[in-house]
Design a protein around this motif. Structure first.
Motif, PDB file in Angstrom:
ATOM      1  N   UNK A  61       0.827  -1.221   0.000  1.00  0.00           N
ATOM      2  CA  UNK A  61       0.000   0.000   0.000  1.00  0.00           C
ATOM      3  C   UNK A  61       0.852   1.258   0.000  1.00  0.00           C
ATOM      4  N   UNK A  62       2.049   1.151   0.583  1.00  0.00           N
ATOM      5  CA  UNK A  62       2.962   2.290   0.614  1.00  0.00           C
ATOM      6  C   UNK A  62       3.600   2.528  -0.749  1.00  0.00           C
ATOM      7  N   UNK A  63       3.846   1.438  -1.486  1.00  0.00           N
ATOM      8  CA  UNK A  63       4.575   1.552  -2.749  1.00  0.00           C
ATOM      9  C   UNK A  63       3.679   1.643  -3.983  1.00  0.00           C
ATOM     10  N   UNK A  64       2.451   1.085  -3.889  1.00  0.00           N
ATOM     11  CA  UNK A  64       1.575   1.028  -5.062  1.00  0.00           C
ATOM     12  C   UNK A  64       0.197   1.610  -4.747  1.00  0.00           C
ATOM     13  N   UNK A  65      -0.461   2.076  -5.781  1.00  0.00           N
ATOM     14  CA  UNK A  65      -1.881   2.449  -5.653  1.00  0.00           C
ATOM     15  C   UNK A  65      -2.742   1.283  -6.131  1.00  0.00           C
ATOM     16  N   UNK A  66      -4.007   1.284  -5.711  1.00  0.00           N
ATOM     17  CA  UNK A  66      -4.949   0.230  -6.115  1.00  0.00           C
ATOM     18  C   UNK A  66      -6.305   0.914  -6.344  1.00  0.00           C
ATOM     19  N   UNK A  67      -6.414   1.685  -7.445  1.00  0.00           N
ATOM     20  CA  UNK A  67      -7.617   2.500  -7.679  1.00  0.00           C
ATOM     21  C   UNK A  67      -8.793   1.695  -8.232  1.00  0.00           C
ATOM     22  N   UNK A  68      -9.427   0.919  -7.385  1.00  0.00           N
ATOM     23  CA  UNK A  68     -10.527   0.063  -7.824  1.00  0.00           C
ATOM     24  C   UNK A  68     -11.843   0.847  -7.910  1.00  0.00           C
ATOM     25  N   UNK A  69     -12.685   0.411  -8.841  1.00  0.00           N
ATOM     26  CA  UNK A  69     -14.019   0.983  -8.991  1.00  0.00           C
ATOM     27  C   UNK A  69     -14.909   0.502  -7.852  1.00  0.00           C
ATOM     28  N   UNK A  70     -15.808   1.374  -7.383  1.00  0.00           N
ATOM     29  CA  UNK A  70     -16.739   0.991  -6.321  1.00  0.00           C
ATOM     30  C   UNK A  70     -18.167   1.333  -6.740  1.00  0.00           C
ATOM     31  N   UNK A  71     -19.136   0.547  -6.270  1.00  0.00           N
ATOM     32  CA  UNK A  71     -20.540   0.836  -6.568  1.00  0.00           C
ATOM     33  C   UNK A  71     -21.003   2.002  -5.700  1.00  0.00           C
ATOM     34  N   UNK A  72     -21.526   3.035  -6.349  1.00  0.00           N
ATOM     35  CA  UNK A  72     -21.991   4.235  -5.653  1.00  0.00           C
ATOM     36  C   UNK A  72     -23.501   4.194  -5.425  1.00  0.00           C
ATOM     37  N   UNK A  73     -24.233   3.606  -6.376  1.00  0.00           N
ATOM     38  CA  UNK A  73     -25.693   3.509  -6.247  1.00  0.00           C
ATOM     39  C   UNK A  73     -26.195   2.406  -7.171  1.00  0.00           C
ATOM     40  N   UNK A  74     -27.308   1.800  -6.814  1.00  0.00           N
ATOM     41  CA  UNK A  74     -27.893   0.716  -7.608  1.00  0.00           C
ATOM     42  C   UNK A  74     -29.391   0.936  -7.735  1.00  0.00           C
ATOM     43  N   UNK A  75     -29.918   0.702  -8.946  1.00  0.00           N
ATOM     44  CA  UNK A  75     -31.364   0.781  -9.185  1.00  0.00           C
ATOM     45  C   UNK A  75     -31.847  -0.526  -9.802  1.00  0.00           C
ATOM     46  N   UNK A  76     -33.056  -0.919  -9.423  1.00  0.00           N
ATOM     47  CA  UNK A  76     -33.631  -2.170  -9.893  1.00  0.00           C
ATOM     48  C   UNK A  76     -34.900  -1.886 -10.687  1.00  0.00           C
ATOM     49  N   UNK A  77     -34.940  -2.406 -11.914  1.00  0.00           N
ATOM     50  CA  UNK A  77     -36.108  -2.230 -12.780  1.00  0.00           C
ATOM     51  C   UNK A  77     -37.156  -3.295 -12.495  1.00  0.00           C
ATOM     52  N   UNK A  78     -38.385  -2.985 -12.874  1.00  0.00           N
ATOM     53  CA  UNK A  78     -39.475  -3.961 -12.741  1.00  0.00           C
ATOM     54  C   UNK A  78     -39.213  -5.203 -13.588  1.00  0.00           C
ATOM     55  N   UNK A  79     -38.437  -5.058 -14.675  1.00  0.00           N
ATOM     56  CA  UNK A  79     -38.197  -6.215 -15.557  1.00  0.00           C
ATOM     57  C   UNK A  79     -36.939  -7.002 -15.167  1.00  0.00           C
ATOM     58  N   UNK A  80     -36.323  -6.659 -14.032  1.00  0.00           N
ATOM     59  CA  UNK A  80     -35.161  -7.396 -13.561  1.00  0.00           C
ATOM     60  C   UNK A  80     -33.825  -6.761 -13.896  1.00  0.00           C
ATOM     61  N   UNK A  81     -33.832  -5.745 -14.765  1.00  0.00           N
ATOM     62  CA  UNK A  81     -32.603  -5.038 -15.119  1.00  0.00           C
ATOM     63  C   UNK A  81     -32.048  -4.315 -13.887  1.00  0.00           C
ATOM     64  N   UNK A  82     -30.730  -4.331 -13.752  1.00  0.00           N
ATOM     65  CA  UNK A  82     -30.071  -3.664 -12.626  1.00  0.00           C
ATOM     66  C   UNK A  82     -29.084  -2.639 -13.181  1.00  0.00           C
ATOM     67  N   UNK A  83     -29.262  -1.381 -12.785  1.00  0.00           N
ATOM     68  CA  UNK A  83     -28.318  -0.337 -13.207  1.00  0.00           C
ATOM     69  C   UNK A  83     -27.462   0.072 -12.018  1.00  0.00           C
ATOM     70  N   UNK A  84     -26.153   0.125 -12.243  1.00  0.00           N
ATOM     71  CA  UNK A  84     -25.222   0.525 -11.191  1.00  0.00           C
ATOM     72  C   UNK A  84     -24.488   1.793 -11.600  1.00  0.00           C
ATOM     73  N   UNK A  85     -24.354   2.670 -10.652  1.00  0.00           N
ATOM     74  CA  UNK A  85     -23.505   3.846 -10.841  1.00  0.00           C
ATOM     75  C   UNK A  85     -22.217   3.588 -10.070  1.00  0.00           C
ATOM     76  N   UNK A 101     -32.006 -12.210 -18.962  1.00  0.00           N
ATOM     77  CA  UNK A 101     -33.111 -12.918 -19.608  1.00  0.00           C
ATOM     78  C   UNK A 101     -33.001 -14.378 -19.185  1.00  0.00           C
ATOM     79  N   UNK A 102     -33.949 -15.177 -19.618  1.00  0.00           N
ATOM     80  CA  UNK A 102     -33.904 -16.595 -19.269  1.00  0.00           C
ATOM     81  C   UNK A 102     -32.631 -17.257 -19.810  1.00  0.00           C
ATOM     82  N   UNK A 103     -32.259 -16.870 -21.040  1.00  0.00           N
ATOM     83  CA  UNK A 103     -31.134 -17.522 -21.702  1.00  0.00           C
ATOM     84  C   UNK A 103     -29.789 -16.873 -21.376  1.00  0.00           C
ATOM     85  N   UNK A 104     -29.806 -15.562 -21.111  1.00  0.00           N
ATOM     86  CA  UNK A 104     -28.549 -14.827 -21.000  1.00  0.00           C
ATOM     87  C   UNK A 104     -28.534 -13.922 -19.787  1.00  0.00           C
TER      88      UNK A 104
END
Length: 348
Positions: A61-85, A101-104
């Motif tokens: 941690x002293x020698x390297x950075x580790x700039x990982x992405x983090x979830x800031x907010x999540x929304x759930x659609x009526x059709x099962x779709x999930x959007x993340x910010x 979907x059922x297949x994918x």
């Protein structure tokens, strides 16, 4: 050492990590352990590396950075779709979507923070482009959406599309490096045949994809089959007209033999007539296109167009079918949470 001076640890190759650990007097197997945490066990910080001593984690941690992405907010659609910010290490926001979907189970990911192309029908096009996402940030998007899929549906992602915010071919190196990590055995190990990169049409970069012999699929966001109309809604067409795109796509296919898709959003009283369909058929005959996705328009505040009636849509699809065009009507998912095609804009 200042955070800005530290090298991103995920930008080191396995041999470079080996060299580092040997230089500080550690056994070579420590390098392998850390590399697994970075790309296979999906650590989001040094503290996650549970089989590494606290002292060594502190040194990393002293020698390297580790700039990982983090979830800031999540929304759930009526059709099962999930959007993340997602929030980046420098506090930018970018969105990604899980489309089940059922297949994918498909992840739709972004490649840039904002966009510079200003396509009139796309909410992202009205945002300022802040910067490109790095390949490890793109990788994080896929990892986080895959975790959502496993949690919600007990299934891993089956497909990946670069159809989120930004133009992937204007972040060429990072997108290809991200796909390399996503498809690697020591990464997510997803088949490149299940990955589609969508472009608004950067002809010279399409040619470069051919030269690089990529194995993933390519989709062209077409939306109009003549230059006059395409110029009106997609300013990029003025420098990348349809003829140049036809030539580039034919070269790409000759070099790679991978699938090409046309994407075509229907706009009422703009590109939805039989004449428009005929122009689309003519263009379809000029490129080895596997499929045309006819897409429902998802309204955005800044663009006055609307989607055609079901009758007009059916007539358009019927004309394509009559002319033996392999076309599919793609119904929008996640409209109620602004997660559908063209709607990503970091809304609260």
């Amino acid at each position: 050492m200042k955070a800005t001076e530290r090298r991103n640890i995920r930008h080191l190759s396995q041999p470079e990590l080996d060299e580092y650990f040997l230089a500080i007097g550690e056994k070579k197997f420590r390098s392998k352990q850390v590399y697994e945490w970075l790309w296979q066990k999906h650590a989001h910080g040094f503290d996650d590396m549970s089989n590494i001593s606290k002292e060594l984690r502190a040194k990393l941690a002293e020698e390297f950075s580790f700039p990982a992405l983090k979830i800031d907010a999540t929304q759930f659609s009526e059709d099962g779709t999930v959007k993340s910010r997602f929030k980046t290490f420098d506090n930018h926001l970018v969105e990604g979507v899980l489309i089940p979907t059922e297949q994918r189970k498909t992840a739709c990911v972004s490649s840039q923070i904002g966009c510079s192309l200003s396509c009139k029908f796309c909410a992202t096009g009205y945002m300022e482009r802040k910067r490109n996402l790095t390949y490890d940030e793109i990788y994080d998007e896929v990892v986080l959406i895959n975790q959502q899929s496993e949690k919600a549906y007990d299934k891993k992602l089956t497909n990946l599309v670069f159809m989120g915010m930004g133009e992937p071919l204007l972040n060429y190196a990072n997108v290809l490096k991200a796909i390399e990590r996503i498809t690697a055995e020591d990464g997510l190990f997803m088949s490149p045949k299940r990955i589609t990169v969508s472009t608004a049409g950067v002809a010279k970069q399409i040619i470069k994809l051919g030269d690089d012999k990529v194995k993933f699929k390519l989709a062209l966001s077409l939306h109009a089959a003549n230059d006059h109309k395409r110029n009106e809604i997609m300013p990029i067409n003025e420098a990348n007209n349809i003829k140049s795109l036809v030539d580039a796509l034919n070269y790409f296919y000759k070099q790679t033999k991978t699938e090409i898709t046309f994407e075509y959003i229907l706009f009422q009283n703009f590109n939805d007539t039989e004449k428009d369909a005929a122009e689309l058929v003519k263009l379809y005959r000029q490129v080895p296109v596997d499929l045309i996705n006819i897409i429902e328009y998802n309204p955005i505040d800044a663009f006055a167009f609307s989607k055609p009636t079901e009758e007009v849509t059916a007539q358009f699809m019927g004309y394509l079918e009559k002319n033996r065009v392999n076309a599919r009507l793609r119904r929008s998912r996640g409209k109620d949470i602004d997660a559908a095609c063209g709607q990503l804009a970091n809304k609260n």
